[in-house]
Design a protein around this motif. Structure first.
Motif, PDB file in Angstrom:
ATOM      1  N   VAL A 110       0.806  -1.299   0.235  1.00  0.00           N
ATOM      2  CA  VAL A 110      -0.071   0.018  -0.014  1.00  0.00           C
ATOM      3  C   VAL A 110       0.922   1.403  -0.115  1.00  0.00           C
ATOM      4  CG1 VAL A 110      -1.643   1.164   1.449  1.00  0.00           C
ATOM      5  CG2 VAL A 110      -2.084  -1.103   1.093  1.00  0.00           C
ATOM      6  N   PRO A 111       1.717   1.387   0.702  1.00  0.00           N
ATOM      7  CA  PRO A 111       2.570   2.497   0.835  1.00  0.00           C
ATOM      8  C   PRO A 111       3.291   2.461  -0.578  1.00  0.00           C
ATOM      9  CG  PRO A 111       3.408   1.221   2.664  1.00  0.00           C
ATOM     10  CD  PRO A 111       2.320   0.689   2.251  1.00  0.00           C
ATOM     11  N   GLY A 112       3.974   1.467  -0.817  1.00  0.00           N
ATOM     12  CA  GLY A 112       4.802   1.473  -2.104  1.00  0.00           C
ATOM     13  C   GLY A 112       4.018   1.900  -3.236  1.00  0.00           C
ATOM     14  N   VAL A 113       2.585   1.719  -3.418  1.00  0.00           N
ATOM     15  CA  VAL A 113       1.946   2.556  -4.473  1.00  0.00           C
ATOM     16  C   VAL A 113       1.990   3.938  -4.447  1.00  0.00           C
ATOM     17  CG1 VAL A 113      -0.537   2.597  -5.553  1.00  0.00           C
ATOM     18  CG2 VAL A 113       0.222   0.354  -4.828  1.00  0.00           C
ATOM     19  N   VAL A 114       1.927   4.647  -3.282  1.00  0.00           N
ATOM     20  CA  VAL A 114       1.997   5.804  -3.046  1.00  0.00           C
ATOM     21  C   VAL A 114       3.220   6.438  -3.416  1.00  0.00           C
ATOM     22  CG1 VAL A 114       1.710   7.669  -1.459  1.00  0.00           C
ATOM     23  CG2 VAL A 114       0.228   5.803  -1.163  1.00  0.00           C
ATOM     24  N   GLY A 121       5.797  16.849  -8.249  1.00  0.00           N
ATOM     25  CA  GLY A 121       5.461  18.113  -8.864  1.00  0.00           C
ATOM     26  C   GLY A 121       4.049  18.703  -8.586  1.00  0.00           C
ATOM     27  N   THR A 122       3.073  17.979  -8.632  1.00  0.00           N
ATOM     28  CA  THR A 122       1.710  18.099  -8.474  1.00  0.00           C
ATOM     29  C   THR A 122       1.013  17.574  -7.060  1.00  0.00           C
ATOM     30  OG1 THR A 122       0.844  16.170  -9.529  1.00  0.00           O
ATOM     31  CG2 THR A 122       1.282  17.936 -10.703  1.00  0.00           C
ATOM     32  N   SER A 123       1.525  16.847  -6.191  1.00  0.00           N
ATOM     33  CA  SER A 123       1.056  16.309  -5.182  1.00  0.00           C
ATOM     34  C   SER A 123       1.600  17.319  -3.883  1.00  0.00           C
ATOM     35  CB  SER A 123       1.821  15.126  -4.769  1.00  0.00           C
ATOM     36  OG  SER A 123       1.629  14.078  -5.497  1.00  0.00           O
ATOM     37  N   SER A 124       0.330  17.261  -3.049  1.00  0.00           N
ATOM     38  CA  SER A 124       0.586  18.267  -1.791  1.00  0.00           C
ATOM     39  C   SER A 124       1.646  17.785  -1.052  1.00  0.00           C
ATOM     40  CB  SER A 124      -0.657  17.887  -1.053  1.00  0.00           C
ATOM     41  OG  SER A 124      -0.338  18.206   0.378  1.00  0.00           O
ATOM     42  N   PRO A 125       2.579  18.837  -0.835  1.00  0.00           N
ATOM     43  CA  PRO A 125       3.811  18.782  -0.137  1.00  0.00           C
ATOM     44  C   PRO A 125       3.688  18.328   1.226  1.00  0.00           C
ATOM     45  CG  PRO A 125       4.013  20.931  -1.261  1.00  0.00           C
ATOM     46  CD  PRO A 125       2.173  20.316  -1.391  1.00  0.00           C
ATOM     47  N   ALA A 126       2.503  18.618   1.826  1.00  0.00           N
ATOM     48  CA  ALA A 126       2.510  18.193   3.403  1.00  0.00           C
ATOM     49  C   ALA A 126       1.841  16.803   3.233  1.00  0.00           C
ATOM     50  CB  ALA A 126       1.193  18.993   3.934  1.00  0.00           C
ATOM     51  N   ALA A 127       1.140  16.575   2.393  1.00  0.00           N
ATOM     52  CA  ALA A 127       0.712  15.090   2.316  1.00  0.00           C
ATOM     53  C   ALA A 127       1.863  14.268   1.923  1.00  0.00           C
ATOM     54  CB  ALA A 127      -0.602  14.873   1.606  1.00  0.00           C
ATOM     55  N   ALA A 132       6.665  10.438   3.752  1.00  0.00           N
ATOM     56  CA  ALA A 132       7.814  10.292   3.163  1.00  0.00           C
ATOM     57  C   ALA A 132       8.810   9.065   3.631  1.00  0.00           C
ATOM     58  CB  ALA A 132       8.491  11.509   3.183  1.00  0.00           C
ATOM     59  N   ASP A 133       8.712   8.883   5.045  1.00  0.00           N
ATOM     60  CA  ASP A 133       9.381   7.851   5.771  1.00  0.00           C
ATOM     61  C   ASP A 133       8.724   6.735   6.602  1.00  0.00           C
ATOM     62  OD1 ASP A 133       8.963   9.700   7.599  1.00  0.00           O
ATOM     63  OD2 ASP A 133      11.032   9.999   8.320  1.00  0.00           O
TER      64      ASP A 133
END
Length: 172
Positions: A110-114, A121-127, A132-133
């Protein structure tokens, strides 16, 4: 006009520890996990974010997570999701051919898909920073895909809901 599809990825809620002599697939939700799953369900219903179809691993903890979401939508139990990689998850989503798909599964798929499809470039920086880790149990990611499911490589990570009891923490 390009159709936008929504991919919801949910890692099952917190499960009990492994028990000697018991299969991993039989692990149940912990009391904390039950509260987490209830919170994700309330979040989805309150926001009106209802999938057209749910793809769920048959493991006990994923089925219990799904049950506690309280969604009245078509569900497909997919044995492959128990040990799938992100590529297999994406193939299953593509085959679903609906506007909004919810996948209830496991790490690392599941996290791998994300990580594989979210366009920085288009994703929410906060999300993006929120996952990220780490991608703890009961984390829900919402991605938007322009066009059909055949090429989600430029999906936009719109938001992430991290577990924090029944309230959760939303990052956009």
């Amino acid at each position: 006009m390009t159709t936008t599809r929504t991919l919801l990825l949910l890692r099952h809620a917190t499960a009990e520890p492994a028990r000697p002599g018991h299969r991993d697939a039989d692990r149940r939700l912990s009391p904390r996990g039950e509260v987490e799953a209830d919170g994700v369900g309330a979040f989805l219903r309150d926001r009106g974010v209802l999938p057209d179809r749910v793809l769920c691993s048959p493991a006990t903890r994923t089925r219990q997570t799904l049950e506690r979401l309280g969604l009245d939508v078509p569900v497909e139990l997919v044995p492959l999701l128990y040990q799938a990689g992100s590529d297999e998850v994406l193939e299953l989503v593509a085959a679903a051919d609906v506007g909004t798909v919810l996948v209830v599964g496991h790490a690392p798929a599941v996290p791998g898909v994300v990580y594989d499809v979210a366009d920085p470039g288009t994703s929410s920086p906060a999300a993006s920073a929120a996952v990220a880790d780490r991608f703890p149990p009961a984390t829900l990611a919402r991605l938007e895909v322009a066009g059909d499911w055949s090429d989600p490589s430029t999906a936009r990570l719109v938001e992430v809901r991290l577990p924090a009891g029944s309230e959760g923490r939303l990052l956009r």
